[in-house]
Structure formats: structure tokens, C-alpha cells
Design a protein around this motif. Sequence first.
Motif, PDB file in Angstrom:
ATOM      1  N   CYS A  31     -42.939 -54.119 -32.191  1.00 44.70           N
ATOM      2  CA  CYS A  31     -41.693 -53.810 -31.491  1.00 44.70           C
ATOM      3  C   CYS A  31     -40.479 -54.512 -32.098  1.00 44.70           C
ATOM      4  O   CYS A  31     -39.358 -54.012 -31.998  1.00 44.70           O
ATOM      5  N   ASN A  32     -40.681 -55.672 -32.710  1.00 50.15           N
ATOM      6  CA  ASN A  32     -39.565 -56.451 -33.239  1.00 50.15           C
ATOM      7  C   ASN A  32     -39.430 -56.361 -34.757  1.00 50.15           C
ATOM      8  O   ASN A  32     -38.679 -57.129 -35.365  1.00 50.15           O
ATOM      9  N   SER A  33     -40.140 -55.410 -35.341  1.00 50.04           N
ATOM     10  CA  SER A  33     -40.096 -55.246 -36.792  1.00 50.04           C
ATOM     11  C   SER A  33     -38.670 -55.037 -37.284  1.00 50.04           C
ATOM     12  O   SER A  33     -37.894 -54.288 -36.673  1.00 50.04           O
ATOM     13  N   GLN A  34     -38.341 -55.716 -38.377  1.00 47.12           N
ATOM     14  CA  GLN A  34     -37.065 -55.601 -39.085  1.00 47.12           C
ATOM     15  C   GLN A  34     -35.909 -56.344 -38.427  1.00 47.12           C
ATOM     16  O   GLN A  34     -34.782 -56.318 -38.956  1.00 47.12           O
ATOM     17  N   LEU A  35     -36.141 -57.013 -37.317  1.00 45.47           N
ATOM     18  CA  LEU A  35     -35.087 -57.865 -36.776  1.00 45.47           C
ATOM     19  C   LEU A  35     -34.848 -59.052 -37.703  1.00 45.47           C
ATOM     20  O   LEU A  35     -35.751 -59.485 -38.417  1.00 45.47           O
ATOM     21  N   CYS A  36     -33.653 -59.581 -37.691  1.00 43.00           N
ATOM     22  CA  CYS A  36     -33.374 -60.807 -38.435  1.00 43.00           C
ATOM     23  C   CYS A  36     -33.912 -61.997 -37.640  1.00 43.00           C
ATOM     24  O   CYS A  36     -33.798 -62.036 -36.409  1.00 43.00           O
ATOM     25  N   SER A  37     -34.490 -62.953 -38.332  1.00 41.42           N
ATOM     26  CA  SER A  37     -35.102 -64.113 -37.685  1.00 41.42           C
ATOM     27  C   SER A  37     -34.243 -65.357 -37.900  1.00 41.42           C
ATOM     28  O   SER A  37     -33.287 -65.354 -38.678  1.00 41.42           O
ATOM     29  N   ASN A  38     -34.640 -66.423 -37.208  1.00 44.01           N
ATOM     30  CA  ASN A  38     -33.991 -67.719 -37.366  1.00 44.01           C
ATOM     31  C   ASN A  38     -35.079 -68.751 -37.659  1.00 44.01           C
ATOM     32  O   ASN A  38     -35.642 -69.350 -36.742  1.00 44.01           O
ATOM     33  N   PRO A  39     -35.438 -68.951 -38.934  1.00 48.05           N
ATOM     34  CA  PRO A  39     -36.522 -69.879 -39.257  1.00 48.05           C
ATOM     35  C   PRO A  39     -36.294 -71.293 -38.746  1.00 48.05           C
ATOM     36  O   PRO A  39     -37.230 -71.955 -38.294  1.00 48.05           O
ATOM     37  N   ARG A  40     -35.053 -71.762 -38.807  1.00 49.62           N
ATOM     38  CA  ARG A  40     -34.770 -73.123 -38.341  1.00 49.62           C
ATOM     39  C   ARG A  40     -35.078 -73.255 -36.854  1.00 49.62           C
ATOM     40  O   ARG A  40     -35.733 -74.208 -36.420  1.00 49.62           O
ATOM     41  N   GLN A  41     -34.610 -72.289 -36.071  1.00 50.72           N
ATOM     42  CA  GLN A  41     -34.865 -72.336 -34.637  1.00 50.72           C
ATOM     43  C   GLN A  41     -36.352 -72.204 -34.346  1.00 50.72           C
ATOM     44  O   GLN A  41     -36.886 -72.868 -33.442  1.00 50.72           O
ATOM     45  N   ALA A  42     -37.033 -71.357 -35.092  1.00 45.87           N
ATOM     46  CA  ALA A  42     -38.471 -71.186 -34.889  1.00 45.87           C
ATOM     47  C   ALA A  42     -39.214 -72.502 -35.088  1.00 45.87           C
ATOM     48  O   ALA A  42     -40.075 -72.884 -34.283  1.00 45.87           O
ATOM     49  N   ALA A  43     -38.886 -73.209 -36.168  1.00 48.63           N
ATOM     50  CA  ALA A  43     -39.536 -74.493 -36.437  1.00 48.63           C
ATOM     51  C   ALA A  43     -39.170 -75.526 -35.380  1.00 48.63           C
ATOM     52  O   ALA A  43     -40.023 -76.327 -34.953  1.00 48.63           O
ATOM     53  N   GLN A  44     -37.924 -75.521 -34.939  1.00 53.75           N
ATOM     54  CA  GLN A  44     -37.497 -76.472 -33.918  1.00 53.75           C
ATOM     55  C   GLN A  44     -38.200 -76.210 -32.594  1.00 53.75           C
ATOM     56  O   GLN A  44     -38.593 -77.151 -31.885  1.00 53.75           O
ATOM     57  N   GLN A  45     -38.392 -74.941 -32.245  1.00 52.77           N
ATOM     58  CA  GLN A  45     -39.099 -74.610 -31.009  1.00 52.77           C
ATOM     59  C   GLN A  45     -40.554 -75.074 -31.076  1.00 52.77           C
ATOM     60  O   GLN A  45     -41.088 -75.613 -30.097  1.00 52.77           O
ATOM     61  N   GLY A  46     -41.178 -74.877 -32.234  1.00 51.96           N
ATOM     62  CA  GLY A  46     -42.557 -75.341 -32.387  1.00 51.96           C
ATOM     63  C   GLY A  46     -42.664 -76.850 -32.303  1.00 51.96           C
ATOM     64  O   GLY A  46     -43.570 -77.392 -31.662  1.00 51.96           O
ATOM     65  N   LEU A  47     -41.738 -77.550 -32.943  1.00 55.50           N
ATOM     66  CA  LEU A  47     -41.740 -79.015 -32.881  1.00 55.50           C
ATOM     67  C   LEU A  47     -41.492 -79.519 -31.461  1.00 55.50           C
ATOM     68  O   LEU A  47     -42.081 -80.524 -31.035  1.00 55.50           O
ATOM     69  N   ASP A 411     -30.845 -70.587 -41.074  1.00 58.35           N
ATOM     70  CA  ASP A 411     -30.743 -70.212 -39.667  1.00 58.35           C
ATOM     71  C   ASP A 411     -30.671 -68.694 -39.481  1.00 58.35           C
ATOM     72  O   ASP A 411     -30.515 -68.200 -38.359  1.00 58.35           O
ATOM     73  N   ARG A 412     -30.836 -67.957 -40.561  1.00 59.38           N
ATOM     74  CA  ARG A 412     -30.867 -66.489 -40.474  1.00 59.38           C
ATOM     75  C   ARG A 412     -31.616 -65.956 -41.684  1.00 59.38           C
ATOM     76  O   ARG A 412     -31.351 -66.365 -42.820  1.00 59.38           O
ATOM     77  N   LEU A 413     -32.545 -65.044 -41.429  1.00 66.55           N
ATOM     78  CA  LEU A 413     -33.315 -64.461 -42.521  1.00 66.55           C
ATOM     79  C   LEU A 413     -33.589 -62.994 -42.187  1.00 66.55           C
ATOM     80  O   LEU A 413     -34.228 -62.689 -41.178  1.00 66.55           O
ATOM     81  N   CYS A 414     -33.090 -62.114 -43.039  1.00 65.36           N
ATOM     82  CA  CYS A 414     -33.320 -60.678 -42.890  1.00 65.36           C
ATOM     83  C   CYS A 414     -34.182 -60.192 -44.052  1.00 65.36           C
ATOM     84  O   CYS A 414     -34.391 -60.916 -45.031  1.00 65.36           O
ATOM     85  N   GLU A 415     -34.653 -58.967 -43.952  1.00 64.06           N
ATOM     86  CA  GLU A 415     -35.585 -58.475 -44.962  1.00 64.06           C
ATOM     87  C   GLU A 415     -34.997 -58.560 -46.368  1.00 64.06           C
ATOM     88  O   GLU A 415     -35.690 -58.961 -47.314  1.00 64.06           O
ATOM     89  N   GLU A 416     -33.735 -58.199 -46.517  1.00 62.41           N
ATOM     90  CA  GLU A 416     -33.139 -58.213 -47.861  1.00 62.41           C
ATOM     91  C   GLU A 416     -33.069 -59.620 -48.449  1.00 62.41           C
ATOM     92  O   GLU A 416     -33.034 -59.791 -49.676  1.00 62.41           O
TER      93      GLU A 416
END
Length: 450
Positions: A31-47, A411-416
Motif C-alpha cells: 500500500c505504501n509503495s513508492q512513497l518517500c521515506s525518512n531514514p533518519r526518523q526511522a532509525a530514531q524511532q527504532g532507537l 531525512d528524505r529518500l525517494c526512489e530516484e
Amino acid sequence: MSSACEVNFDGLVGPTHNYGGLSAGNVASQCNSQLCSNPRQAAQQGLAKMKLLMDLGLPQGVIAPQERPDLASLRRLGFSGSDAQVIAQAAEQAMPLLVACSSASSMWTANAATVSPSADTLDGRVHFTAANLNCKFHRSIEHPTTSRLLAAMFADPTYFAHHPALPAEAQFGDEGAANHSRFCRDYGAPGVELFVYGRSALDARYSAPQRYPARQTLEASQAVARLHGLSDDALVFAQQSPLVIDQGVFHNDVIAVGNGELLLYHQDAFVHSSKVLDELRDKLAARGGELQAICVPREAISVADAVRSYLFNSQLLSLPDGDGLLLVPQECQEQEKVWRYVQHLADAGGPINRVQAVDLKQSMQNGGGPACLRLRVALKSDELAAVNPGVLLTPLLYQQLSAWVAKHYRDRLCEEDLADPQLLIECRTALDELTQILKLGAVYPFQLAE
């Protein structure tokens, strides 16, 4: 007080965390395919989740991410030249392959391996078998590095035994601890290990899902149990319902969760539920334990509600003060019916008397909740002392890892952006520093340029 404990080893989210939509059968991933992600936030949430458990008095460890994009896999698939040229060719000719080779899916360490504690094994050591994850290409490339990481973390052969992944064939599809639970009176006491499979690869009498793949086979589960030296009277093999697999329950940890003597499961989780429960109850009783099974009826929570909220992908935790905590994703709190149910559980005077929600949205949008992010390892005191101390979370290590993420992650990562060769350099530089922080040694195949 017990001389053994359970340590949750959480996967650090990697710098290339993105929403590639790579996992058919995982509703959130699709459902969320191709959305832009936030790797920094993802790592911070896991930590933040790791720190929460540490602050609750629970031992907590970390597992490092893997190098991505995986240039070695791209080269095996015919791309050549310098690293930058390989990335450019893949982006131009086969972008889906570059996306797959850039996945940060190793963050979900419930799929890293299956672990059997020393109290259960024939030779009295803790056994690890890396999962081959061969149902999905982007995950099938993880196990060589996973094996090196686990060997660096649990290095002493006196206490730890490591097995390579099972053969990379469909008949031996193995998804690790996401389809494995252990029940015991005490973490250091002999227990009963529950292996859940979706299909049999060699016996056509077993039913199978029709819409989505059954990623774990009975034959793989049996092989891991043999490798770990587990006795028949300490084993239960249960088939996951094909009907729930076809509704997006791609692993058992999306429909059931266990800890100690407690099993929380959905009414539709298993084929022949009563038989599974009777066998678990009898075998655990023979080891001095008493199974407590909480069945969530479909009238209260539908399978669709369970998949949307990831209620069963929560962590069941035994706190030092004796409380039983259910650590749920924030999505449970956002769904009134589900939140009302878990509050009722906490107020009912049963083994779960605390519920807490955590924000893992970046992981959840790719289909991974609290339980996906951790590999559970039950350790006796001498075994814990033999673990590489660099991977055990402390307040200082938490500060170091937080600073490391802030320094190296976008803090932002898109497919391109995956076509940017600088991303590979950033990832390698970050991992080179991380190996020093965690005292891992040479676990990655790359060498930074002078």
C-alpha cells in the motif's frame, strides 16, 4: 531471582530505508509503495524503542544494518564497471533490481535467524540458524552478512553455535524467528519451542494459501530443529491457517505472540488450534510450566483489523517488577476497537496488566512492527557475559548511536535517490564508523578507499 534473561536484539534501521513495495503478501508494504521515506526518523524511532526497554530495566542489544545497495548482487546479475557505473546501469536498465538491492529490510531482525537457548539444546549451547529468506529476492541476499554479524556478536564457541542458512530452495523456505516462539517457566529452564509453518513442500496432503505465498515450510522448520539438537518432547509444529496468509498474515508474528508461559493468539491463527494448544500445554507441563493461552475472538478483532493495527506484532515483555507489558504499535491506539480490546486485557487482572504504544510509523509503513524489529535471545548469566559487550545498549551507546544517525542519515529518500552513487559512499562511511562503535571487526565485505 532467575539467573537467565531474555535480550531483545533490535535491528538498526539502515541509511537506505525506502518504500520499494517489494513484499507481496505484506499489505502495508504494497500500500505504501513508492512513497518517500525518512531514514533518519526511522532509525530514531527504532532507537527510541530500544531505549524504552532499557529504561524499563530490560537488557537490550542492537544488530547493525547491512551495506546497501548490494553491489555484489548487482554484479552477479550482469552489471559491471566501477561502483558508480554499476548503480547507473541498474538505474537505467532495471530500476526494480536497484530498489531491491537497496532495501533496508535487514532492520527486521525477527527474520535474521532462529535461536534456541542452551536449556533446550542437546549440547547445552545457544544455537543460531540464519534464515535464508528465499521467498523474496531482496531478503534472500541478507543471510551471508547476517551470519557474520551474529558470529561477531556471539563469538565464543563454548557458549554459542552457528549454522549457515538452509539450502536456498523453495522446499526449505525459512523466515527465522518470525515463525518461532518459545514457552518456558523461566528463561533458563528447559522450554517448548513452537515452529509455525505455512505449507509442506513435500506432502500434498497439507493445505496451502492460494493468493499469497506461504514463506515458511514444515521441512525448513524440522531441519532447524534438528540442527539445534532439540528433542521431540520439546517441539511443537503448527500450521498457520492458509486463509489468514491470504489476508496478509505473511508471518506467524502478525497473528500470534508468545512469551514465557503466555500465548496471545487470534482465533483464526492456526489449523487445528485445539490440537496445537493441547500439545503445547502437555509438553510445557512436563517441563514444570503452565500454558496460559489468550484467544482473541474474530468477533472482537477481525483478521483485517489485526493486519491493519499489527496488534499481534507487539512485544510481550516480562518486566523486572513482575508486570506483563504488551508493547504495541501506535496504530493500535489509533483504532478504537483494537485499543478498547487491549485496554480490557490490561484491566482484566490477567498476565497482561500494562499496555504501551510506541511510534514506529516509518517501519510500520513497510509492514514491520515492534516484534519485527527484534530478535529474542534467552541467555544465562555466563552466556550474557560472553556476548560482545559493544552491542549491548547502555545510556552511552544510545547517545553514540543517536549522534551517529544524526551525522550520517538523510531525512528524505525517494526512489530516484537510489540512483545517486553518493548514497553508497554515505552508507559505507556510516557502517565503517559503526563497526568501531559496536566493536564488530571486519563484518562487511567493502573496503573504504584511502
